[in-house]
Design an enzyme around this catalytic site. Structure first.
Site, PDB file in Angstrom:
ATOM      1  N   VAL A  29       0.841  -1.197   0.000  1.00  0.00           N
ATOM      2  CA  VAL A  29       0.000   0.000   0.000  1.00  0.00           C
ATOM      3  C   VAL A  29       0.875   1.245   0.000  1.00  0.00           C
ATOM      4  O   VAL A  29       0.670   2.179  -0.783  1.00  0.00           O
ATOM      5  CB  VAL A  29      -0.962   0.010   1.208  1.00  0.00           C
ATOM      6  CG1 VAL A  29      -1.715   1.336   1.271  1.00  0.00           C
ATOM      7  CG2 VAL A  29      -1.940  -1.151   1.128  1.00  0.00           C
ATOM      8  N   ASP A 198      -3.659  15.604 -45.010  1.00  0.00           N
ATOM      9  CA  ASP A 198      -3.234  14.956 -46.246  1.00  0.00           C
ATOM     10  C   ASP A 198      -4.249  13.909 -46.674  1.00  0.00           C
ATOM     11  O   ASP A 198      -5.052  13.427 -45.862  1.00  0.00           O
ATOM     12  CB  ASP A 198      -1.884  14.264 -46.036  1.00  0.00           C
ATOM     13  CG  ASP A 198      -0.713  15.204 -46.243  1.00  0.00           C
ATOM     14  OD1 ASP A 198      -0.928  16.320 -46.742  1.00  0.00           O
ATOM     15  OD2 ASP A 198       0.419  14.813 -45.915  1.00  0.00           O
ATOM     16  N   LYS A 220      -2.617  15.566 -51.729  1.00  0.00           N
ATOM     17  CA  LYS A 220      -1.668  15.540 -52.841  1.00  0.00           C
ATOM     18  C   LYS A 220      -1.908  14.237 -53.604  1.00  0.00           C
ATOM     19  O   LYS A 220      -1.229  13.241 -53.383  1.00  0.00           O
ATOM     20  CB  LYS A 220      -0.232  15.618 -52.330  1.00  0.00           C
ATOM     21  CG  LYS A 220       0.107  16.966 -51.714  1.00  0.00           C
ATOM     22  CD  LYS A 220       1.573  17.035 -51.369  1.00  0.00           C
ATOM     23  CE  LYS A 220       1.936  18.428 -50.877  1.00  0.00           C
ATOM     24  NZ  LYS A 220       3.369  18.546 -50.572  1.00  0.00           N
ATOM     25  N   GLY A 252       1.382   8.313 -42.122  1.00  0.00           N
ATOM     26  CA  GLY A 252       2.655   7.755 -41.699  1.00  0.00           C
ATOM     27  C   GLY A 252       3.344   8.612 -40.669  1.00  0.00           C
ATOM     28  O   GLY A 252       2.759   9.042 -39.681  1.00  0.00           O
ATOM     29  N   MET A 335       5.858   4.824 -52.639  1.00  0.00           N
ATOM     30  CA  MET A 335       5.543   5.634 -53.822  1.00  0.00           C
ATOM     31  C   MET A 335       6.190   5.057 -55.081  1.00  0.00           C
ATOM     32  O   MET A 335       6.678   5.775 -55.950  1.00  0.00           O
ATOM     33  CB  MET A 335       5.997   7.084 -53.613  1.00  0.00           C
ATOM     34  CG  MET A 335       5.389   7.759 -52.410  1.00  0.00           C
ATOM     35  SD  MET A 335       5.980   9.455 -52.145  1.00  0.00           S
ATOM     36  CE  MET A 335       7.659   9.129 -51.594  1.00  0.00           C
TER      37      MET A 335
END
Length: 409
Positions: A29, A198, A220, A252, A335
């Site tokens: 405790v 985004d 984009k 991300g 990409m």
């Protein structure tokens, strides 16, 4: 034993910095209660013949004064607050009686109904202390946990009641699944006046925003409409200068091919304070969601994350594709879908085995996720036949087949 139902405590926050606090008992405790007392700056005096190792460590570090003996009358002299937490009810009762005679509030671990103070279930988040008193310790703890969790993940938003300082937060939203944003990112999003989002940011999170929050689409879309980076920078700066708290919600991580540093530098040059919240990058999370470890013992000791935004033969390319081809580790391409044929040719020309396994994962971590497998020699044909479109992550290397091999064992 819970307090009587007609007992109603008066909640108050004790400012104990530099003030004497007596704790009786060095068991579990005390171990739970001591950190908060120490964090409050209390001058803690502990009376106990023995302690847990954790309490002993606090004493050894000089965080409290340990008196290695049992409680004795007079030990509470000068105390502003007392915690009686021994395993001897008679000692706790005697200490409670002494405290009451001295008009010192005392809490008891064994009998709350006989105490003059209750210890709340408490937690802290972002400078706020949450304390819950219900008479039932388990219920208090559950309520405390729910409130603190809500403050942490933003589902319980209180920002506009306390007023967040104007500025910008660059928040990595993760790979797409709204549950994969960080706790801090979600909390700051809930506190925003303006959100500049985004296309790859988790869309479901925008639906949770209050009606007064202005959402600016900074999408984009590859080879389509886009908001120039300069315009994005200007939007962040103008809204922050107007006294608003702006969240730049990115897919991300802000710094993994995300132009986060460009936005940070623009804000700093304009004198706008910026907070950066890292996010889970799709380069590791999407392969994991598709059953692919980017590293695996005995298979690879490295992995590289490469942008495929520019083709290998393009004079603007900064990638040494010959060096990448000669590496034995995993290659993760972001990409790269539109140029996967040229990239595969460059890797094979550089010496990479044409039969190297390749996986392409589209819309990773979302409900639309799908994975197609190929080899370096066939990946361009497979991507075209399967009509794979961005966003997609390409994984090249023997780790692609690890899960398949495991299933065959």
């Amino acid at each position: 034993m819970p307090p009587e139902n007609d007992t109603t405590p008066y909640p108050v926050g004790l400012l104990l910095k530099g003030r004497r606090v007596v704790v009786l008992g060095g068991g579990t405790v005390a171990q739970r209660r001591l950190p908060a007392l120490l964090a409050a700056g209390a001058d803690v005096h502990l009376f106990a013949p023995s302690t847990t190792p954790a309490v002993q460590a606090m004493a050894d570090a000089g965080e409290l004064s340990w008196h290695p003996r049992r409680y004795a009358a007079g030990d509470l002299a000068g105390a502003w607050y007392v915690l009686a937490a021994t395993d001897d009810p008679a000692a706790n009762a005697a200490a409670s009686a002494e405290a009451e005679a001295d008009r010192t509030f005392c809490s008891r671990s064994d009998d709350a109904s006989a105490a003059t103070a209750w210890t709340p279930a408490a937690g802290r988040q972002d400078g706020t202390t949450v304390a819950v008193l219900s008479g039932d310790p388990r219920r208090s703890a559950a309520l405390r946990d729910a409130i603190v969790a809500g403050l942490r993940d933003g589902t319980l938003a209180a920002a506009h009641h306390r007023g967040r300082t104007p500025g910008v937060a660059l928040v990595g939203g993760g790979p797409g699944d709204p549950d994969l944003i960080t706790v801090r990112g979600r909390r700051l999003l809930a506190e925003a006046d303006v959100v500049v989002a985004d296309r790859l940011a988790p869309r479901e999170l925008l639906d949770e925003l209050p009606p007064h929050v202005e959402v600016i689409d900074a999408a984009k879309i590859p080879y389509g409409r886009y908001m120039a980076q300069e315009a994005i920078n200007n939007a962040l700066i103008e809204h922050a200068r107007a006294g608003r708290f702006v969240v730049r919600l990115k897919g991300g991580d802000p710094y993994v091919f995300g132009r986060g540093m460009e936005e940070l530098l623009a804000c700093r040059e304009a004198g706008v304070p910026v907070t950066v919240v890292p996010g889970i990058s799709s380069s590791i999370s999407v392969p994991a969601a598709a059953g692919i470890p980017v590293t695996h013992r005995g298979v690879t000791h490295e992995f590289s994350v490469i942008s495929g935004h520019v083709a290998p033969e393009d004079p603007r390319s900064l990638v040494n594709w010959d060096a990448a081809a000669k590496m034995r580790g995993t290659l993760v391409l972001l990409m790269a879908v539109e140029r996967i044929g040229a990239i595969a040719e460059a890797l094979i020309a550089g010496g990479r085995d044409p039969q190297t396994p390749v996986a392409v994962v589209q819309e990773g971590t979302t409900a639309a996720q799908r994975r197609v497998d190929a080899t370096l020699a066939t990946v361009a044909e497979v991507v075209a036949a399967e009509q794979i479109r961005p966003p997609a992550v390409v994984v090249i290397g023997d780790v692609v087949a690890v899960n398949n091999l495991a299933a065959q064992i």
